[in-house]
Design a protein around this motif. Structure first.
Motif, short mmCIF file in Angstrom:
data_model
loop_
_atom_site.label_atom_id
_atom_site.label_comp_id
_atom_site.label_asym_id
_atom_site.label_seq_id
_atom_site.Cartn_x
_atom_site.Cartn_y
_atom_site.Cartn_z
N LEU A 1 0.84 -1.21 0.00
CA LEU A 1 0.00 0.00 0.00
C LEU A 1 0.87 1.25 0.00
CD1 LEU A 1 -2.57 -1.23 2.62
CD2 LEU A 1 -3.00 -0.95 0.20
N ASP A 2 1.95 1.24 0.78
CA ASP A 2 2.84 2.40 0.83
C ASP A 2 3.47 2.66 -0.53
OD1 ASP A 2 2.16 2.46 3.47
OD2 ASP A 2 4.12 1.84 4.25
N GLN A 3 3.91 1.57 -1.19
CA GLN A 3 4.53 1.72 -2.51
C GLN A 3 3.52 2.28 -3.51
OE1 GLN A 3 5.71 -2.38 -3.05
NE2 GLN A 3 7.83 -1.97 -2.46
N LEU A 4 2.32 1.71 -3.49
CA LEU A 4 1.29 2.12 -4.43
C LEU A 4 0.89 3.58 -4.19
CD1 LEU A 4 -0.23 1.07 -6.79
CD2 LEU A 4 -1.91 0.01 -5.28
N GLU A 5 0.79 3.97 -2.91
CA GLU A 5 0.42 5.35 -2.58
C GLU A 5 1.46 6.33 -3.14
OE1 GLU A 5 -1.02 8.12 1.19
OE2 GLU A 5 -1.16 5.94 1.33
N GLY A 6 2.73 5.97 -3.02
CA GLY A 6 3.79 6.83 -3.57
C GLY A 6 3.66 6.99 -5.07
N PHE A 7 3.40 5.89 -5.78
CA PHE A 7 3.24 5.91 -7.24
C PHE A 7 2.02 6.73 -7.65
CE2 PHE A 7 1.06 3.89 -10.91
CZ PHE A 7 1.98 4.19 -11.91
N LEU A 8 0.90 6.50 -6.95
CA LEU A 8 -0.34 7.21 -7.28
C LEU A 8 -0.19 8.71 -7.04
CD1 LEU A 8 -2.87 4.70 -5.68
CD2 LEU A 8 -2.69 5.21 -8.13
N ALA A 9 0.47 9.08 -5.92
CA ALA A 9 0.57 10.50 -5.54
C ALA A 9 1.50 11.27 -6.47
CB ALA A 9 1.03 10.63 -4.10
N THR A 10 2.72 10.73 -6.71
CA THR A 10 3.69 11.49 -7.50
C THR A 10 3.55 11.25 -8.99
OG1 THR A 10 5.32 11.81 -5.78
CG2 THR A 10 6.15 11.73 -7.99
N THR A 11 3.57 9.99 -9.42
CA THR A 11 3.58 9.70 -10.86
C THR A 11 2.24 10.05 -11.50
OG1 THR A 11 5.15 7.94 -10.41
CG2 THR A 11 4.16 7.97 -12.59
N LEU A 12 1.14 9.62 -10.86
CA LEU A 12 -0.18 9.89 -11.46
C LEU A 12 -0.84 11.14 -10.89
CD1 LEU A 12 -1.74 6.32 -11.91
CD2 LEU A 12 -0.25 7.60 -13.44
N GLY A 13 -0.22 11.76 -9.86
CA GLY A 13 -0.71 13.04 -9.36
C GLY A 13 -1.99 12.98 -8.55
N LYS A 14 -2.24 11.87 -7.86
CA LYS A 14 -3.52 11.70 -7.19
C LYS A 14 -3.49 12.05 -5.70
CE LYS A 14 -5.44 10.75 -10.86
NZ LYS A 14 -6.17 11.91 -11.36
N GLY A 15 -4.68 12.30 -5.17
CA GLY A 15 -4.89 12.45 -3.74
C GLY A 15 -5.38 11.10 -3.23
N VAL A 16 -4.59 10.46 -2.39
CA VAL A 16 -4.92 9.09 -1.97
C VAL A 16 -5.60 9.11 -0.60
CG1 VAL A 16 -3.97 6.81 -1.41
CG2 VAL A 16 -2.96 8.17 -3.27
N VAL A 17 -6.73 8.40 -0.53
CA VAL A 17 -7.42 8.21 0.74
C VAL A 17 -7.53 6.71 0.96
CG1 VAL A 17 -9.69 8.35 1.86
CG2 VAL A 17 -8.74 10.37 0.74
N ARG A 18 -7.13 6.26 2.15
CA ARG A 18 -7.24 4.82 2.45
C ARG A 18 -8.62 4.56 3.03
NH1 ARG A 18 -1.49 2.16 3.86
NH2 ARG A 18 -0.22 3.51 2.53
N ALA A 19 -9.31 3.59 2.43
CA ALA A 19 -10.68 3.29 2.87
C ALA A 19 -10.74 1.89 3.45
CB ALA A 19 -11.62 3.40 1.67
N LYS A 20 -11.78 1.64 4.26
CA LYS A 20 -12.00 0.29 4.78
C LYS A 20 -12.78 -0.49 3.73
CE LYS A 20 -11.82 1.64 9.62
NZ LYS A 20 -12.45 1.56 10.94
N ASP A 21 -12.69 -1.81 3.81
CA ASP A 21 -13.36 -2.66 2.83
C ASP A 21 -14.85 -2.81 3.18
OD1 ASP A 21 -13.85 -4.32 0.74
OD2 ASP A 21 -12.85 -6.08 1.58
N THR A 22 -15.59 -1.71 3.02
CA THR A 22 -17.04 -1.74 3.26
C THR A 22 -17.72 -1.35 1.95
OG1 THR A 22 -16.93 0.56 4.00
CG2 THR A 22 -16.86 -1.13 5.71
N PRO A 23 -18.99 -1.71 1.74
CA PRO A 23 -19.65 -1.47 0.45
C PRO A 23 -19.54 -0.01 -0.01
CG PRO A 23 -21.02 -2.85 1.83
CD PRO A 23 -19.87 -2.41 2.68
N ASN A 24 -19.06 0.16 -1.26
CA ASN A 24 -18.90 1.47 -1.90
C ASN A 24 -17.84 2.36 -1.25
OD1 ASN A 24 -20.77 0.77 -3.78
ND2 ASN A 24 -22.47 1.79 -2.79
#
Length: 795
Positions: free
Chosen positions: A170-193
């Motif tokens: 998750l940490d690796q993916l968050e780094g990639f999403l934030a810098t390379t793809l420019g996203k704002g990452v929010v970690r969610a729980k595995d609940t519907p939607n």
């Protein structure tokens, strides 16, 4: 810490989301392969090839540069599964059916490389249930990665782990999403939607319920729940049309199927009107009809009672619009609650329902209040999150009112507010973090290394953290600019004017900042605090500030101000320390010229750059045309300069604006070695790094060169093209005049072909043409039209 480098991404599923996620990876220079089923007829990869063709037609454009579409590698699940072995990240984005996803996973699992991350872009299915059937090894590398539509523009990505996902994945993916793809990452729980759709769709259902109760039509509701509330312009029903009513129905069904014990379960019933529209095939924008239908130029709305489309355009009552304009959030909420106007009562009801819902559900769906606010801001386009609204409007008072409504049976269900709401707090966001009910404490923001790149992170109301408007040490400040630093050898100049327009105060600030940087710093960065929040780099020269001068002394009185602007920009170009423009949002007219004169540009992918002066009947006069001539002469290197001038001439003559920083490179507004940044929150960090690196590498400003121009020959050649455009009715007579003047300047004026001129010669041509145009009645019409309506006048 080991580097996680994504050398290649595979996207499984070439539907609307899959194809656009692939496109955005390509924007970020990440090689990508797009998979789908083999086509039954024609070429085997036909489904993917059609999806890629479609990417070029979509608006807003998924690709920063349409020509890049051909770089997406095509594949199908029959012939190309071996390609997966070379992918570090695999994102599944097929239709929302658990059985289909499981069938696909069986096919692809054996081909996934041993260290690759496997993720699903499901918008609401259980990530844990999706991972059933994987071996333990793959389970540890599987998670949810939920992009929002359209993926290039929506900042939010929800990251959803299962109990078995390895934390470092998750940490690796968050780094990639934030810098390379420019996203704002929010970690969610595995609940519907997850978070955003859970809260957002509940909000839509509550809105539909209350609109019905208060008898409000869809157009009035959209006017009330759009920009007036600081939410997406499209409001509620129009947003549903854009998302697709079938998709909407699907997300609601996920809630019906999986949330039977939810106290709000009754609200998850599919609204009868929605069900009826879906049954009729009126699925929203993609079907040409939904809650709205476009007939010719008219937008009709559905009348729920009649079941047919009628004339739309209904607006909020003037009284309610006035309440919503009140800047004091406490007073605004109190007035809505106490008003007898049905529209005001409707608004209080949807606020109350929202507060009730997030308080009851926060512990089960999110780690803390911050994640809910960011999910709604970044995923649903709210300017302020729901907890921020509650906290700003007087936490205790609102909590009391919500409790009163629950007790009186006015709320959507009788679930009580949790005890923590009443523990004496005045909100959920504070200097030490945001409240987490599970931890019964405030939790600080993520400290992953990627966030060290965000000098100022997205601000949250109530956190009281430093922001770019007040942070650092101020060197000098007035009404127009602030120069400041953070003890890192780089001076930052931030404009304070509206849309960062350039008037006398900013010109003086630029000169002062260059002198200060040359004396005491390694470089100067031009950056504005609201860059990441959708602000502008600069909307150009401040025409408003020129008016008094023009009124008193005519066009001639403005000439010295234009000369000062030109010299300030030249001061940036020839400063003895590097000046770096950190560009995000609009860089138009003088804003574009400002950036052109810096030593380097660091631009957010969402940068819209162009010389647009012809829209107000003027020509660029801040050195933009001079720079076009200089660059064409440099690029031509003895070849036909005119070939190199064509693009920049046409861009200026037609007020062409780039639709991305990538396109700005192909238009010549950004140079090949300018840096494109995908996360606007990282803009300042990268700009400072560039400025220091240039200084440390022994930066020297360019030498003042002589410029070869095409003279009369060039003007005549361009004029031939302009005559065709005018006679064909593509441009007006005044546009023709402006085009002629632009041609005259970029070609160096009334001189022989091959003549050599200096920059001042070209600046003088710009300035004289600009002043001459100010006296032209047609130009005056355009300027007044723009000031009164904000729209260009074509005369």
């Amino acid at each position: 810490m080991s580097n996680f480098i994504v050398k290649k991404v595979a996207v499984l599923g070439a539907g609307v989301m899959g194809a656009q996620i692939a496109a955005h990876c390509l924007n970020a220079k990440v090689p990508v392969v797009l998979f789908d089923l083999p086509a039954k007829e024609g070429p085997k990869n036909g489904i993917v090839l059609r999806a890629i063709e479609n990417l070029k037609k979509l608006s807003p454009a998924p690709l920063g540069n349409k020509d890049d579409a051909s770089l997406i590698e095509v594949a199908n699940y029959e012939d190309n599964l071996d390609v997966l072995a070379g992918c570090d990240l695999i994102i599944e984005a097929i239709a929302e059916r658990m059985d289909w996803k499981h069938d696909l996973y069986k096919k692809v699992a054996p081909h996934i490389a041993p260290n690759a991350i496997f993720a699903s872009n499901t918008s609401g299915l259980s990530i844990t249930a999706l991972s059933e059937g994987f071996d333990a090894e793959l389970k540890a590398r599987f998670c949810g990665v939920h992009f929002f539509n359209p993926p290039r523009y929506m900042h939010l990505v929800e990251l959803i782990p299962t109990a078995t996902t390895k934390p470092e994945i998750l940490d690796q993916l968050e780094g990639f999403l934030a810098t390379t793809l420019g996203k704002g990452v929010v970690r969610a729980k595995d609940t519907p939607n997850f978070i955003a759709n859970r809260v957002g769709v509940f909000g839509i259902l509550s809105t539909v319920h209350q609109a019905d109760k208060f008898g409000l039509s869809v157009d009035v509701v959209d006017d009330l729940t759009g920009a007036k509330l600081g939410r997406a312009k499209s409001g509620t029903f129009r947003t549903a049309d854009v998302v697709g009513l079938d998709t909407m129905g699907h997300v609601i069904k996920t809630m019906q199927d999986n949330l039977k014990d939810d106290p709000f379960y009754g609200v998850y019933a599919t609204p009868p009107l929605l069900a009826k529209l879906v049954e009729q095939g009126a699925l929203g924008q993609k079907a040409g009809a939904g809650f709205y239908k476009k007939v010719g130029k008219d937008i009709l709305r559905i009348d729920a009672a009649k079941g047919e489309y009628v004339t739309g355009g209904g607006k909020a009552d003037e009284l309610v619009a006035r309440i919503l304009k009140d800047k004091d959030p406490v007073k605004r909420m109190k007035t809505l609650r106490e008003s007898t106007n049905p529209q005001a009562q409707f608004l209080w009801a949807i606020f109350r329902d929202g507060f009730h819902y997030i308080a009851v559900h926060m512990e089960s769906i999110a780690d803390n209040a911050r994640d809910i606010d960011f999910a709604m801001r970044w995923g649903f386009g709210w300017s302020v999150g729901p907890f921020e609204i509650w906290q700003a409007a007087d936490w205790k008072q609102i909590a009391g009112w919500v409790k009163e409504d629950i007790d009186a049976g006015k709320a959507l269900c009788n679930a009580p507010l949790p005890a923590w709401v009443f523990d004496g707090r005045t909100g959920v966001h504070a200097a030490d973090g945001s409240y987490s009910p599970a931890k019964k404490a405030n939790v600080a923001r993520s400290t992953l290394p990627v966030y060290e790149r965000q000098v100022f992170r997205a601000p949250l109301l109530g956190e009281g953290v430093a922001d770019g408007k007040t942070a650092g040490t101020t060197v000098f400040e007035d009404d127009s600019v602030r120069a400041w630093h953070q003890n890192d050898d780089v001076l930052v100049l931030s404009f304070k004017t509206k849309m960062h327009v350039i008037g006398p105060g900013v010109i003086a600030g630029l000169n002062k900042a260059v002198a200060e940087a040359e004396k005491n710093y390694k470089g100067l960065v031009l950056w504005h605090a609201d860059a990441a929040e959708g602000g502008a780099f600069s909307a150009g020269a401040d025409l408003q500030s020129m008016l008094p001068l023009f009124m008193s002394g005519g066009a001639k009185a403005i000439e010295p101000m234009v000369a000062e602007l030109q010299q300030a920009f030249m001061g940036l170009k020839y400063a003895s320390v590097p000046v770096v423009a950190a560009v995000a949002g609009l860089a138009l007219g003088g804003g574009c010229e400002l950036a052109l004169h810096t030593a380097k540009r660091v631009a957010s992918i969402e940068s819209y750059i162009g010389l647009v002066e012809v829209g107000v009947g003027l020509i660029p006069a801040g050195g933009g045309l001079k720079e076009a001539a200089v660059r064409a002469a440099n690029d031509a290197k003895g070849n036909d300069i005119l070939q190199f001038l064509k693009t920049s001439f046409l861009n200026a003559a037609t007020a062409n604006v780039s639709k991305s920083a990538l396109q700005a490179k192909s238009m010549g507004y950004l140079k090949a070695d300018d840096v494109i940044v995908f996360n606007a929150y990282e803009l300042l960090h990268v700009a400072k790094v560039e400025a220091r690196a240039m200084f440390d590498a022994g930066y020297r400003p360019p030498l003042k060169a002589q410029i070869a121009v095409t003279g009369r020959y060039g003007v005549a050649t361009i004029m031939a093209q302009l005559v065709n455009m005018r006679d064909g009715g593509f441009i007006s007579a005044h546009d023709y005049k402006l085009g002629t003047m632009i041609a005259n300047i970029v070609c160096g004026g009334e001189v022989e072909e091959g003549s050599v001129v200096n920059e001042q010669w070209l600046l003088d041509l710009e300035r004289k043409a600009f002043v001459e145009l100010l006296n032209n009645p047609k130009t005056q019409e355009r300027i007044m039209g723009m000031m009164q309506t904000g729209k260009p006048v074509r005369n």
